[in-house]
Design an enzyme around this catalytic site. Sequence first.
Site, PDB file in Angstrom:
ATOM      1  CB  SER A   5      -0.908  -0.057   1.215  1.00  0.00           C
ATOM      2  OG  SER A   5      -2.110   0.719   1.094  1.00  0.00           O
ATOM      3  CG  ASP A  11       7.644   5.611 -11.364  1.00  0.00           C
ATOM      4  OD1 ASP A  11       7.989   4.502 -11.530  1.00  0.00           O
ATOM      5  OD2 ASP A  11       6.498   5.552 -10.913  1.00  0.00           O
ATOM      6  CE  LYS A  54      -4.967  -2.508   0.548  1.00  0.00           C
ATOM      7  NZ  LYS A  54      -5.390  -1.036   0.966  1.00  0.00           N
TER       8      LYS A  54
END
Length: 691
Positions: free
Chosen positions: A468, A479, A493
């Site tokens: 999460s 990224d 998740k």
Amino acid sequence: MIKRIIIIMVFAISLSLDSAGFQSKEILLDLKPDERQSITSKVVVKMITQSNYKKISLNDSISALIFANYLKSLDGTHIYFLDSDLKEFDKFKTRLDDDLTLGELSDPFAIFNTYMKRYRERWEYALSLLNHNIDLGKKETYQYDRKDLPYFKNMQEANLLWTKRVKFDLLNLKLANADLTVNKEILKKRYQNFIDQSKKMTNQDVFQLFMNAFTISVDPHTNYFTPAKSADNAIRMSRSLEGIGATLASENEYITIKSITPGGPAYKTKRFHADDRIVAVAQGKDGDFQDILGWRLQDAIQLIRGARGSLVRFKILSKDKKISDRPEVIEVVREKIILEEASAKKEVKSYYSNGKNYKIGFINIPSFYMDVADYQSGNPNYKSTTRDVKLILDSLKLMKVDGIVVDLRNNGGGSLQEAISLTGLFIKNGPVVQVRDSRQKIRVDDDLDSTINYNGPLAVLIDRFSASASEIFAGAIQDYGRGIILGNQSYGKGTVQTQIDIAKAIMNGNDNPDLASGMGQLNLTIGKFYRINGSSTQHKGVMPDIALPSLIPSSRYGEDTEPAALPWDTIEGTKYTPVGSLIDLLPSLRSMHTQRAEEDKSAYTYFEDFDAELNRAEHTKTLTINEQRLKQDRDISEQKTVDRNNLLRKAMGLPLVKKGDSNASTDDLDFSKREAGQILTDYIFLKGVEK
């Protein structure tokens, strides 16, 4: 994960019993649903079918799935129901969807009452065997895991298997104490406890089981909680505040540890792990152990609770151990779980690498926490992950560390806002995560603070239990090219839930006091997370740039092991500016890591051997009922554990130990953490060479 082993055996030719004709004394149970549960069922169905992110319509296919999940939760190893029971249940298979919609719950309650009848029959019969002579000399095998076999054809077949269980239990106790009379008394208490606990079942227990079977058929993170379970869930287990600091569950008649509360007493011992099974509990240094196999979860919790500062002892079977292995005894001093102890922590380790000395700072973040009440009240000193990590970064900079590893292993997530603001400590500003709601509208959440608190070499360490918010942070760092991601594929998740108090939700101007409480809570999936590059964290999670060995089998844990999980997908990436790139350095970093592994394979042999042993334990469905063989197997298993642990100790530069040594339990054997720091020193070295 093995699902409900409760076992116990019955009948042998050597016993002078008419097993086929045995009848339990007290097996009737007739639990019924109440009106409030009927209303709750209808409301939950309406909320899920109308508002859940995953759009579903209840139909016969969903009903069949609910039916299968319900039976699995009751008798997953096929040791209670008879084949005739399943034939009788077949009429329910495609009508449970209608039952839920109409709030007509007599069908699932009928299934449960039959289950409880069979359950008590089995334990009453096992108990009766202990009043007779039992031949333990005959060599037999006992198949305790029958989940891949058909249900019992008849009572005689059930009795034959359960007889072997009684024999196995007696032999297992005999390995520690040869007194058959004492061992029979121990088993009598254990078996009677199974019966006694079953008598404490309520309609709330049945309703929770059935609603679980329903919601898990929709998606793994949409969950219903009865009022009692809702109270537990609200504090993520008062259990985490009631003695040892661990989330517990009842599985296979064992009280099983599902997670350890960071900073709690169990965590501090460094000896408890997820999926460890608690066999017995004793109070104080000298108290007798009380067998809790088969206990209700709440009753076991009451036993584990105690005054702050008092001592409690546990007999533990770790997840890689067979039920015939010797339990480990662990002492814990109870205390009130102080949330500050679950805060981010720092550690500095020294490395000598590539001809240079390095200092690497480690920041362990157990969860993404935030004291919402303090924040909303305007307290400028409210507790949060970002605020704590910011202070740690300042401290590490003063210590002149050469690089920092952010450790997110076992971090199951928490506050989305904290994941965003924590990312902002390492980048100037920009988008961090995208969220798509059930209406398919996409929101981009940005870090708006242009301050960079740390711009030095950075690595993020993740594992299969990083989920999460952890995946949002790790994905954003990856990224942006801001740091190296190390470890294992994360959990996957990538969904958003909201908590709904059902009574409050349905009141809506209705002043009926009967609906003001007692309806429970629904955790409803309402959205999905996406990385700024457009890739969902759902199902796939975050993949590391460099993989490290792990004790967590990815085939058993993770979102991709959940049948009803939402799939991975992509949306359009949002506009962002990477701050770096690892493309040119990664081949060299991987090569240096591989070279170290080739030079000393002992640690990797340890992980491979542990994985092989875990697989063997999971695939062992049959045990030998023979005292000499059981003792031999136990001794071999204990020596294997010592030999395997010495492989890791060798790799970590620690002295080897012998069987029975107890002074090695506090040694730091965290190989992944050490290697993560080593990889970061390689990165610093290569960047220096690059310059």
